[in-house]
Structure formats: structure tokens, C-alpha cells
Design an enzyme around this catalytic site. Structure first.
Site, PDB file in Angstrom:
ATOM      1  N   LEU A  16     -19.429   5.550 -24.166  1.00 23.09           N
ATOM      2  CA  LEU A  16     -18.528   5.379 -22.977  1.00 23.09           C
ATOM      3  C   LEU A  16     -17.818   6.761 -22.768  1.00 23.09           C
ATOM      4  O   LEU A  16     -17.038   7.176 -23.820  1.00 23.09           O
ATOM      5  CB  LEU A  16     -17.720   4.336 -23.050  1.00 23.09           C
ATOM      6  CG  LEU A  16     -18.182   2.845 -23.546  1.00 23.09           C
ATOM      7  CD1 LEU A  16     -16.970   1.896 -23.189  1.00 23.09           C
ATOM      8  CD2 LEU A  16     -19.241   2.491 -22.405  1.00 23.09           C
ATOM      9  N   GLY A  19     -14.605   8.339 -18.212  1.00 23.11           N
ATOM     10  CA  GLY A  19     -13.152   8.324 -17.806  1.00 23.11           C
ATOM     11  C   GLY A  19     -12.888   9.764 -17.465  1.00 23.11           C
ATOM     12  O   GLY A  19     -13.207  10.561 -18.198  1.00 23.11           O
ATOM     13  N   ARG A  23      -4.155  10.566 -19.208  1.00 22.76           N
ATOM     14  CA  ARG A  23      -2.952  10.802 -19.907  1.00 22.76           C
ATOM     15  C   ARG A  23      -3.035  12.174 -20.514  1.00 22.76           C
ATOM     16  O   ARG A  23      -2.228  12.720 -21.033  1.00 22.76           O
ATOM     17  CB  ARG A  23      -2.750  10.049 -21.217  1.00 22.76           C
ATOM     18  CG  ARG A  23      -2.205   8.478 -20.740  1.00 22.76           C
ATOM     19  CD  ARG A  23      -2.569   7.268 -21.561  1.00 22.76           C
ATOM     20  NE  ARG A  23      -4.058   6.980 -21.688  1.00 22.76           N
ATOM     21  CZ  ARG A  23      -4.472   5.909 -22.375  1.00 22.76           C
ATOM     22  NH1 ARG A  23      -3.878   5.128 -23.359  1.00 22.76           N
ATOM     23  NH2 ARG A  23      -5.653   5.480 -22.297  1.00 22.76           N
ATOM     24  N   GLN A  85     -21.763   5.956 -13.908  1.00 22.64           N
ATOM     25  CA  GLN A  85     -20.725   4.955 -13.709  1.00 22.64           C
ATOM     26  C   GLN A  85     -19.983   5.353 -12.361  1.00 22.64           C
ATOM     27  O   GLN A  85     -19.293   6.629 -12.487  1.00 22.64           O
ATOM     28  CB  GLN A  85     -19.697   4.635 -14.687  1.00 22.64           C
ATOM     29  CG  GLN A  85     -18.795   3.459 -14.262  1.00 22.64           C
ATOM     30  CD  GLN A  85     -17.584   3.390 -15.359  1.00 22.64           C
ATOM     31  OE1 GLN A  85     -17.330   4.367 -16.014  1.00 22.64           O
ATOM     32  NE2 GLN A  85     -16.922   2.221 -15.160  1.00 22.64           N
ATOM     33  N   GLY A  90     -13.097   0.355 -15.426  1.00 25.78           N
ATOM     34  CA  GLY A  90     -12.793  -0.049 -16.830  1.00 25.78           C
ATOM     35  C   GLY A  90     -13.783  -0.064 -17.867  1.00 25.78           C
ATOM     36  O   GLY A  90     -15.090   0.285 -17.310  1.00 25.78           O
ATOM     37  N   ASP A 115     -13.864   9.340 -26.831  1.00 22.84           N
ATOM     38  CA  ASP A 115     -12.864   9.766 -27.245  1.00 22.84           C
ATOM     39  C   ASP A 115     -12.239   9.388 -28.501  1.00 22.84           C
ATOM     40  O   ASP A 115     -11.111   9.608 -28.766  1.00 22.84           O
ATOM     41  CB  ASP A 115     -11.499   9.541 -26.341  1.00 22.84           C
ATOM     42  CG  ASP A 115     -11.236   7.972 -26.035  1.00 22.84           C
ATOM     43  OD1 ASP A 115     -12.208   7.078 -26.627  1.00 22.84           O
ATOM     44  OD2 ASP A 115     -10.392   7.579 -25.551  1.00 22.84           O
ATOM     45  N   ASN A 243      -6.072  10.253 -26.408  1.00 16.73           N
ATOM     46  CA  ASN A 243      -5.481   9.772 -25.225  1.00 16.73           C
ATOM     47  C   ASN A 243      -4.562  10.799 -24.514  1.00 16.73           C
ATOM     48  O   ASN A 243      -4.620  10.874 -23.251  1.00 16.73           O
ATOM     49  CB  ASN A 243      -4.809   8.319 -25.176  1.00 16.73           C
ATOM     50  CG  ASN A 243      -5.850   7.435 -25.633  1.00 16.73           C
ATOM     51  OD1 ASN A 243      -6.889   7.221 -25.036  1.00 16.73           O
ATOM     52  ND2 ASN A 243      -5.448   6.535 -26.476  1.00 16.73           N
TER      53      ASN A 243
END
Ligand code: UD1
Ligand code: CA
Length: 466
Positions: A16, A19, A23, A85, A90, A115, A243
Site C-alpha cells: 500500500l 497515501g 502527518r 487508487q 482508506g 511506510d 508517519n
């Protein structure tokens, strides 16, 4: 012959990486931030590759083209599939983006986060093995967990009184009691692929973040009577997620500390101040080499035995020989320094420059795409660009190769046993023959014959020996 009852299903990996990483407070997608000089996503891809899966799927979105390029420097394109995506709704939605590729596969799907860069392939292999062997028939889902003293920010693992898995609760959705749970979800799981996609259709976004959580899938599978296994790992460092930038800096320090102590204990390298040196994990350094404080050794650099590197020096993707002395504040990039050379202080080597054995480059000297022959010296205040210099030649202080005419770069060739006088301008393209010399302040616009001495502006021949 009867086949084995529990022949494991083929393994695919899904990473994944779509994103943004709010942060991080960055314009750069999180997985492109660098750790030990490589994007985060590359660490995860390299680890995944070590498991030799059938295929690696990477979910991309934010700066997807750049992430794709980074990934392709690490993996074999034939075994990699990129999944877009469009909107980042999410982690559950991210996995759902891969549905067209995977939902009918009779396989095991290992899901990794782009990450979480420190995870080791040995740990993942153990996770996959438990997934296949759980209760002798395998689980529908196996979750990698770890116990943390400070679980802040992670999803918590809720177990029943018997210690069996109940559900994962995200930090933002946890009540006080759940927030006290110290066992956390590492964001790394194995799934039976078909069962995953069937439960994923039932995931809702009625939670604190309004997101489709992948972490709801195990609970949904459990509700229909499937086995959920937990692989509790001992080493919390491996599962640390990035993060924010403070976490990134922590991991950077961890990797470096580990590299430096390996070099000291296994390879016999001296660090005068081990906490204040940066060495890339990929670098190789020889025995009895001494590294002073505030040195950076980056990329795939290789440094030989018995070499000294003084403070303030950066070495990137370069090869340094045996018994070399590199004085303070040098920058050495993509270059090669032979045995017993001396460099610096304040020298700059770049563009595939080469110093052959016993050569010397001193204060405020820059070499670009230049070959300095065996035993030759450029000791002070000099620029040598696109130059080839023979053996035992001396380049006087303040010498400059004028290699650029405003449009093109031109070469300078200097022979063996040449003496270039101080402040000589070598207007390229130009050649200086073996044994020749130039007087101080010469501007050399024409080739200089062997064994001749030239002086002046522009330099004119005044005598020819023998
Ligand atoms: C996630 C887990 C949490 C776990 C933690 C471990 C969920 C809901 N929570 O939280 O239980 O403890 O990881 O590190 O899964 N991503 C996408 N598309 C999206 C959202 C995220 O590709 O729409 C990617 C991100 O780029 C990242 C990974 O998924 O690489 C994890 O996302 P992130 O937002 O960092 O999840 P966490 O809040 O850390
Ligand atoms: Ca995360």
C-alpha cells in the site's frame, strides 16, 4: 503418489503506497521520503523481493508516476503490477483497488505498508509460514502484531478472554480501555485472497476517520467462522511505521547505528565518534580504516584498508583504495581514488574523476571528469575539468583548465613528467607533451611540444630542449 494435503498456495505481495502522508507535512508523497538514501517504498520492495513471490502489486495514487519510477529501480518489472487508487479513501479501499487483478486468485496475499520500511524478510517468511500451517489447515487471515510500551497511533489488537483474536480498533476509534492495550497491529497481514475480497465488500466507513479500514476485514472474517491467526513478533523496531519526520529521523539513526557497530565489530573499522558518523548500509569499509567525526559515506561506496578520513568529508558512490589519506572537508562523488593517494583539505572530486596510485590533490582543488596519473600532484587552488594527466606531473598552484567555451566542453591532455607553472590557464582543447613545462601565469592556447617550455600571454614558444 498422493500430493501433500497442505501444499501452500502461491504467494503474491500487495504493497500500500497511495497515501500522501498528511502527518509528514510535505509536498512529497510519504513513501518517496528517503531513509538510508533510498525512498521508503524501495526498502519495502527489496524486502518483498527477497521472498520471491509470484507477483508484487503496488497500490499507487499520490505522485503515483514518481512512486512507480522509484519502485522500478528496485524490482523486476515482469513480476510487478501497479494498481491505481484514484481517491485515498482508506487502506481497505486501497486493497479494493486491486480487486480486478486478484479477487479470483487461489493464492495467499501478503499485504505490506509502504511506510513500514524496517521489516525483515525472515519475519515475513515466518508470518507466511504460520498462515499456511495454523491449526494444520491454515488461517483465513494472519496478523503481525507486537507489544509496545507506547502504542500511541497504532491500531490495537482486541482479544477475547481465551486470548483469541476479536478485532482491531484504530487509535481514533478506541475507548479508554482499548487505548490501554499494548499489543498493536503492524499493518502487515497474510490473507487467503478470495476470502479477503469477499469480506472486503462488506467493510463500511462509519468510523472516526470516515475511511474504509482494511483492519475491519479480520473481524468480518471471524464473524463468518473463519480462523484468524496472530503472529506476535518480538522486535518492535522492525514494525515501526513512518508517519512523521521525527519517526523518520529515529529510523535513520537506528539504521546508521547498526551499520556503524557492524563495521566496528565485524570489519575492524575505527570510528573516533561513532554517534557522529553517517555510513550507508550499502557501503563497504576495510580494516583499520579510521573515520573521524562528522564524516558521511553515502551510497555504494567502497573504502579500502588502512585509510584515514578526516572530519567534514562526504563520500558518495565512490571507490577509495588502501592507505589513502583524505583530509578535512572534502566532497568526493562518483569518483575513484587509488592506493596511497592524499586528498584535501577542501578538495572536490566529481564526475567519474580518477586519481591513480600515489597521486595528490590538495587544498581547494576541484577535479571534474579528470584522470590524474600515478604520482602526479595538484596541490593548491586548481580546477581540472575534462582533463587527462599522465604520471609524475606537477600542476602548479592556481592552474585552471578553461574547458568550456560557452557552448561546449573541451578536453585537456597533459603528458608524463610535465611541470605546469603556477597560475597557468590551459585553454582547451589543448595538449601538453611529455616533459614540457609552462611558466607562471602562462595562457596556453596551442598544443605544447614534448620537452619544451612555454611562457606568456598567450604563451609563445621560447626554446626547445635537445
Ligand atoms: C495503519 C493501520 C493501523 C496500524 C498501522 C501500522 C488501518 C486503518 N490502520 O494505520 O491499524 O497500526 O497502519 O503502521 O489500516 N494507504 C493507501 N491508500 C489509502 C490510505 C493509506 O495506499 O487510502 C497506504 C499509505 O500510503 C500507507 C499505508 O497505506 O503506506 C498505511 O496508511 P496510514 O494512513 O499510514 O495508516 P496508519 O494510520 O498508520
Ligand atoms: Ca502508517
Amino acid at each position: 503418489m498422493e500430493s501433500l494435503a497442505n501444499e501452500p498456495k502461491p504467494l503474491d505481495v500487495l504493497i500500500l503506497a497511495a497515501g500522501l502522508g498528511t502527518r509528514m507535512r510535505s509536498n512529497l508523497a510519504k513513501v518517496l521520503h528517503r531513509l538510508d538514501d533510498r525512498p521508503l517504498i524501495n526498502h519495502v520492495c527489496r524486502t518483498a523481493t527477497a521472498l520471491a513471490p509470484r507477483k508484487i502489486y503496488v497500490v499507487i495514487g499520490n505522485q503515483g508516476e514518481e512512486v512507480r519510477k522509484a519502485v522500478l529501480t528496485e524490482v523486476d518489472e515482469a513480476h510487478t503490477e501497479f494498481v491505481w487508487q484514484e481517491k485515498q479513501l482508506g487502506t481497505g479501499d486501497a486493497v479494493n483497488a486491486a480487486r480486478p487483478f486478484l479477487e479470483n486468485e487461489d493464492s495467499t496475499l501478503l499485504i505490506l505498508s509502504g511506510d513500514v520500511p524496517m521489516i525483515r524478510h525472515e519475519t515475513l517468511a515466518a508470518l507466511v509460514q504460520l498462515h499456511h500451517n495454523h491449526r494444520g489447515r491454515g488461517a483465513a487471515c494472519t496478523i503481525l502484531t507486537v507489544r509496545l510500551n507506547d502504542p500511541t497511533g497504532y491500531g490495537r489488537i482486541v482479544r477475547d478472554e481465551g486470548g483469541l483474536f476479536l478485532k482491531i480498533v484504530e487509535q481514533k476509534d478506541a475507548d479508554e480501555q482499548q487505548a490501554d492495550i499494548r499489543e498493536i497491529n503492524a499493518g502487515i497481514y497474510c490473507f487467503d485472497t478470495k476470502k479477503l475480497f469477499s469480506a472486503l465488500s462488506r467493510v463500511q466507513n462509519n468510523n472516526a476517520q470516515g475511511e474504509y479500514y482494511l483492519t475491519d476485514v479480520p473481524e468480518l472474517l471471524r464473524a463468518v467462522g473463519e480462523d484468524i491467526a496472530i503472529y506476535q513478533h518480538r522486535d518492535p523496531q522492525e514494525i515501526e511505521g513512518v508517519n512523521n519526520r521525527a519517526q523518520l529521523a529515529d529510523l535513520e539513526r537506528q539504521i546508521c547505528r547498526h551499520t556503524v557497530s557492524r563495521l566496528m565489530l565485524d570489519y575492524g573499522v575505527t570510528f573516533i565518534d561513532p554517534k557522529n558518523a553517517y555510513v550507508s548500509e550499502q557501503a563497504v569499509i576495510g580494516r583499520d580504516t579510521v573515520i573521524y567525526p562528522n564524516v558521511r559515506i553515502e551510497g555504494e561506496s567502497v573504502i579500502g584498508d588502512g585509510t584515514t578520513i578526516r572530519s567534514g568529508t562526504r563520500i558518495t558512490n565512490s571507490r577509495i583504495g588502501l592507505s589513502v589519506e583524505i583530509l578535512d572537508n572534502c566532497v568526493i562523488v562518483d569518483s575513484h581514488i587509488g592506493n596511497q593517494c592524499t586528498v584535501g583539505p577542501f578538495a572536490h572530486l566529481r564526475g567519474k574523476s580518477v586519481m591513480e596510485e600515489n597521486a595528490k590533490v590538495g587544498n581547494f582543488v576541484e577535479l571534474k571528469k579528470t584522470n590524474l596519473g600515478r604520482g602526479s600532484k595538484a596541490n593548491h587552488l586548481t580546477y581540472l575539468g575534462d582533463a587527462t594527466i599522465g604520471e609524475n606531473t606537477n600542476i602548479g598552484a592556481g592552474t585552471i583548465t578553461c574547458n568550456f567555451d560557452g557552448k561546449q566542453k573541451h578536453p585537456t591532455t597533459i603528458g608524463n613528467n610535465v611541470k605546469i607553472g603556477s597560475d597557468t590557464m590551459l585553454v582547451a582543447p589543448v595538449k601538453v607533451g611529455d616533459g614540457a613545462a609552462t611558466g607562471a601565469g602562462s595562457v596556453v592556447t596551442k598544443d605544447v611540444d614534448e620537452n619544451s617550455l612555454v611562457v606568456g600571454v598567450p604563451a609563445k614558444a621560447i626554446k626547445k630542449e635537445n
